[in-house]
Design a protein around this motif. Structure first.
Motif, PDB file in Angstrom:
ATOM      1  N   CYS A 121       4.793   9.991  16.897  1.00  0.00           N
ATOM      2  CA  CYS A 121       4.053   8.727  16.891  1.00  0.00           C
ATOM      3  C   CYS A 121       2.948   8.735  17.947  1.00  0.00           C
ATOM      4  CB  CYS A 121       4.988   7.559  17.204  1.00  0.00           C
ATOM      5  SG  CYS A 121       6.154   7.166  15.913  1.00  0.00           S
ATOM      6  N   PRO A 122       1.729   8.394  17.553  1.00  0.00           N
ATOM      7  CA  PRO A 122       0.691   8.199  18.562  1.00  0.00           C
ATOM      8  C   PRO A 122       0.875   6.861  19.260  1.00  0.00           C
ATOM      9  CG  PRO A 122      -0.179   7.691  16.390  1.00  0.00           C
ATOM     10  CD  PRO A 122       1.234   8.177  16.187  1.00  0.00           C
ATOM     11  N   PRO A 123       0.169   6.639  20.349  1.00  0.00           N
ATOM     12  CA  PRO A 123       0.199   5.313  20.975  1.00  0.00           C
ATOM     13  C   PRO A 123      -0.579   4.334  20.112  1.00  0.00           C
ATOM     14  CG  PRO A 123      -1.459   6.659  22.032  1.00  0.00           C
ATOM     15  CD  PRO A 123      -0.746   7.553  21.032  1.00  0.00           C
ATOM     16  N   LEU A 124      -0.648   3.086  20.534  1.00  0.00           N
ATOM     17  CA  LEU A 124      -1.457   2.106  19.815  1.00  0.00           C
ATOM     18  C   LEU A 124      -2.090   1.130  20.802  1.00  0.00           C
ATOM     19  CD1 LEU A 124       0.464  -0.667  19.773  1.00  0.00           C
ATOM     20  CD2 LEU A 124       1.580   0.545  17.924  1.00  0.00           C
ATOM     21  N   ASN A 125      -3.126   0.456  20.318  1.00  0.00           N
ATOM     22  CA  ASN A 125      -3.796  -0.596  21.086  1.00  0.00           C
ATOM     23  C   ASN A 125      -3.222  -1.915  20.589  1.00  0.00           C
ATOM     24  OD1 ASN A 125      -5.603  -2.667  21.891  1.00  0.00           O
ATOM     25  ND2 ASN A 125      -7.294  -1.216  22.055  1.00  0.00           N
ATOM     26  N   GLU A 126      -2.283  -2.477  21.329  1.00  0.00           N
ATOM     27  CA  GLU A 126      -1.550  -3.650  20.864  1.00  0.00           C
ATOM     28  C   GLU A 126      -2.464  -4.857  20.638  1.00  0.00           C
ATOM     29  OE1 GLU A 126       1.916  -4.527  23.213  1.00  0.00           O
ATOM     30  OE2 GLU A 126       2.357  -2.395  23.556  1.00  0.00           O
ATOM     31  N   ASP A 176      -9.459   9.340  28.377  1.00  0.00           N
ATOM     32  CA  ASP A 176      -9.487   8.137  29.204  1.00  0.00           C
ATOM     33  C   ASP A 176      -9.724   6.866  28.390  1.00  0.00           C
ATOM     34  OD1 ASP A 176      -8.998   9.638  31.465  1.00  0.00           O
ATOM     35  OD2 ASP A 176     -11.115   9.784  32.040  1.00  0.00           O
ATOM     36  N   ASP A 177     -10.593   6.941  27.394  1.00  0.00           N
ATOM     37  CA  ASP A 177     -10.935   5.754  26.606  1.00  0.00           C
ATOM     38  C   ASP A 177     -10.168   5.693  25.288  1.00  0.00           C
ATOM     39  OD1 ASP A 177     -12.142   7.884  25.375  1.00  0.00           O
ATOM     40  OD2 ASP A 177     -14.083   6.901  25.073  1.00  0.00           O
ATOM     41  N   TRP A 178      -8.978   6.259  25.269  1.00  0.00           N
ATOM     42  CA  TRP A 178      -8.225   6.391  24.021  1.00  0.00           C
ATOM     43  C   TRP A 178      -7.994   5.055  23.328  1.00  0.00           C
ATOM     44  CZ3 TRP A 178      -3.562   3.909  23.325  1.00  0.00           C
ATOM     45  CH2 TRP A 178      -2.911   3.427  24.471  1.00  0.00           C
ATOM     46  N   ALA A 179      -7.737   3.997  24.091  1.00  0.00           N
ATOM     47  CA  ALA A 179      -7.355   2.712  23.499  1.00  0.00           C
ATOM     48  C   ALA A 179      -8.463   2.113  22.643  1.00  0.00           C
ATOM     49  CB  ALA A 179      -6.946   1.723  24.591  1.00  0.00           C
ATOM     50  N   THR A 180      -9.715   2.434  22.975  1.00  0.00           N
ATOM     51  CA  THR A 180     -10.840   1.886  22.211  1.00  0.00           C
ATOM     52  C   THR A 180     -11.474   2.916  21.293  1.00  0.00           C
ATOM     53  OG1 THR A 180     -12.292   2.350  24.108  1.00  0.00           O
ATOM     54  CG2 THR A 180     -11.389   0.122  23.921  1.00  0.00           C
ATOM     55  N   HIS A 188      -4.462   2.789  13.185  1.00  0.00           N
ATOM     56  CA  HIS A 188      -4.908   3.932  12.390  1.00  0.00           C
ATOM     57  C   HIS A 188      -6.033   4.670  13.110  1.00  0.00           C
ATOM     58  CE1 HIS A 188      -3.007   1.232   9.366  1.00  0.00           C
ATOM     59  NE2 HIS A 188      -2.394   2.378   9.113  1.00  0.00           N
ATOM     60  N   LEU A 189      -6.094   5.970  12.890  1.00  0.00           N
ATOM     61  CA  LEU A 189      -6.943   6.832  13.698  1.00  0.00           C
ATOM     62  C   LEU A 189      -8.405   6.795  13.273  1.00  0.00           C
ATOM     63  CD1 LEU A 189      -4.535   9.895  13.861  1.00  0.00           C
ATOM     64  CD2 LEU A 189      -4.955   8.220  15.669  1.00  0.00           C
ATOM     65  N   SER A 190      -9.277   6.720  14.257  1.00  0.00           N
ATOM     66  CA  SER A 190     -10.710   6.867  14.044  1.00  0.00           C
ATOM     67  C   SER A 190     -11.033   8.361  13.931  1.00  0.00           C
ATOM     68  CB  SER A 190     -11.474   6.274  15.222  1.00  0.00           C
ATOM     69  OG  SER A 190     -11.192   7.014  16.411  1.00  0.00           O
ATOM     70  N   GLU A 191     -12.318   8.672  13.747  1.00  0.00           N
ATOM     71  CA  GLU A 191     -12.714  10.080  13.710  1.00  0.00           C
ATOM     72  C   GLU A 191     -12.367  10.775  15.022  1.00  0.00           C
ATOM     73  OE1 GLU A 191     -16.657  12.876  12.805  1.00  0.00           O
ATOM     74  OE2 GLU A 191     -16.741  10.697  12.514  1.00  0.00           O
ATOM     75  N   GLU A 192     -12.581  10.088  16.136  1.00  0.00           N
ATOM     76  CA  GLU A 192     -12.255  10.678  17.437  1.00  0.00           C
ATOM     77  C   GLU A 192     -10.750  10.940  17.563  1.00  0.00           C
ATOM     78  OE1 GLU A 192     -14.179   8.124  16.963  1.00  0.00           O
ATOM     79  OE2 GLU A 192     -16.124   8.581  17.854  1.00  0.00           O
ATOM     80  N   GLY A 193      -9.940   9.977  17.123  1.00  0.00           N
ATOM     81  CA  GLY A 193      -8.497  10.178  17.150  1.00  0.00           C
ATOM     82  C   GLY A 193      -8.068  11.297  16.225  1.00  0.00           C
ATOM     83  N   SER A 194      -8.679  11.357  15.047  1.00  0.00           N
ATOM     84  CA  SER A 194      -8.345  12.414  14.087  1.00  0.00           C
ATOM     85  C   SER A 194      -8.710  13.794  14.623  1.00  0.00           C
ATOM     86  CB  SER A 194      -9.075  12.161  12.763  1.00  0.00           C
ATOM     87  OG  SER A 194      -8.453  11.135  12.026  1.00  0.00           O
ATOM     88  N   ASN A 195      -9.810  13.875  15.374  1.00  0.00           N
ATOM     89  CA  ASN A 195     -10.198  15.167  15.941  1.00  0.00           C
ATOM     90  C   ASN A 195      -9.150  15.694  16.911  1.00  0.00           C
ATOM     91  OD1 ASN A 195     -12.596  15.299  14.503  1.00  0.00           O
ATOM     92  ND2 ASN A 195     -13.839  14.447  16.156  1.00  0.00           N
ATOM     93  N   ILE A 196      -8.473  14.789  17.601  1.00  0.00           N
ATOM     94  CA  ILE A 196      -7.382  15.206  18.489  1.00  0.00           C
ATOM     95  C   ILE A 196      -6.254  15.819  17.663  1.00  0.00           C
ATOM     96  CG2 ILE A 196      -5.593  14.370  20.073  1.00  0.00           C
ATOM     97  CD1 ILE A 196      -7.631  12.255  21.018  1.00  0.00           C
TER      98      ILE A 196
END
Length: 254
Positions: A121-126, A176-180, A188-196
């Motif tokens: 599970c990834p984290p989330l921005n509550e 560092d800016d993962w939450a945004t 759900h993952l953005s392109e930046e999250g998906s690249n990780i």
């Protein structure tokens, strides 16, 4: 010519959405475009309980062609707090562990060459998630803390079953800016999250002691031979073989 390898992405919405708008599944499909078929088996809203119910239908043991790699993401919906009605996707963590163990057992039994990677599970921005949740739904209680617990459970099962795992809960938070930056709606993952996700998967595929190696650079390119039908050079004396060109990619994947 050997059969083209098949990679199957299996799980809930992070899998289903992985082919949209720079998603990690779409990126893998591009990287492996001339090397393997990336097959999407994503089911929005599903938990490990529902996935286990159909695992033998999605991955029948008597199939003539078994996948070379299965990447599994389940747990985010399991981690949702239970609804008072008893309905909904919540699965207690002990059952989640058992379900993932059984899913791993089934996938490993498909063939001697079927490899498995779990995504935790990834984290989330509550705060962002609360703003984006539809009012048509009952209150959905998701917390970063429960994501951590289910992530750790997934990692534990993976170690127990001797399969590879991506620790997404920690991998995403290394930015560092993962939450945004890493989410479209807090979940759900953005392109930046998906690249990780892609980077972590490729690292596993590069480092794993698997025969054959499933990293894209180690795999043959389909129909890569030179041809007089390739693009003609400016001199008109020869052609350029474009089968290995990767200039179109935003990132140079390793």
């Amino acid at each position: 010519m050997n059969a083209r390898p098949v990679f199957v992405l299996f799980g809930s919405s992070i899998v289903q959405y992985s082919f949209s708008n720079g998603g990690w599944g779409a990126t893998l499909a591009d990287i492996y475009a001339r090397k393997a078929d990336i097959v999407l088996r994503g089911y929005i809203g599903w938990n490990s309980r529902r996935a286990l119910q159909v695992i033998d239908k999605v991955f029948p043991k008597d199939s003539a062609v078994q996948p070379s790699l299965v990447i599994v993401y389940l747990g985010g919906n399991d981690s949702i707090a239970p609804h008072p009605s008893g309905l909904g996707p919540h699965v207690p963590i002990e059952e989640y562990i058992d379900n993932m163990r059984k899913i791993a057992e089934h996938l490993k039994s498909l063939s001697d060459k079927t490899r498995v990677i779990f995504l935790s599970c990834p984290p989330l921005n509550e705060e962002l998630l609360k703003k984006s949740t539809s009012t048509a739904l009952s209150e959905i209680v998701r917390t970063n803390e429960t994501c951590r617990l289910y992530s750790e459970a997934c990692i534990s099962v993976s170690k127990e079953m001797d399969i590879k795992v991506v620790d997404l809960w920690n991998a995403v938070q290394r930015r560092d800016d993962w939450a945004t930056a890493c989410f479209t709606d807090g979940l759900h993952l953005s392109e930046e999250g998906s690249n990780i996700v892609v980077e972590e998967i490729l690292t596993i595929l590069k480092e794993a002691d698997w025969d054959p190696c499933l990293h894209w650079k180690a795999m043959p390119t389909e129909f890569a031979e030179d041809s007089p039908y390739d693009l003609v050079s400016s001199s008109g004396q020869y052609t350029y073989n474009p089968s290995e060109w990767i200039y179109h990619r935003k990132l140079s994947w390793e």
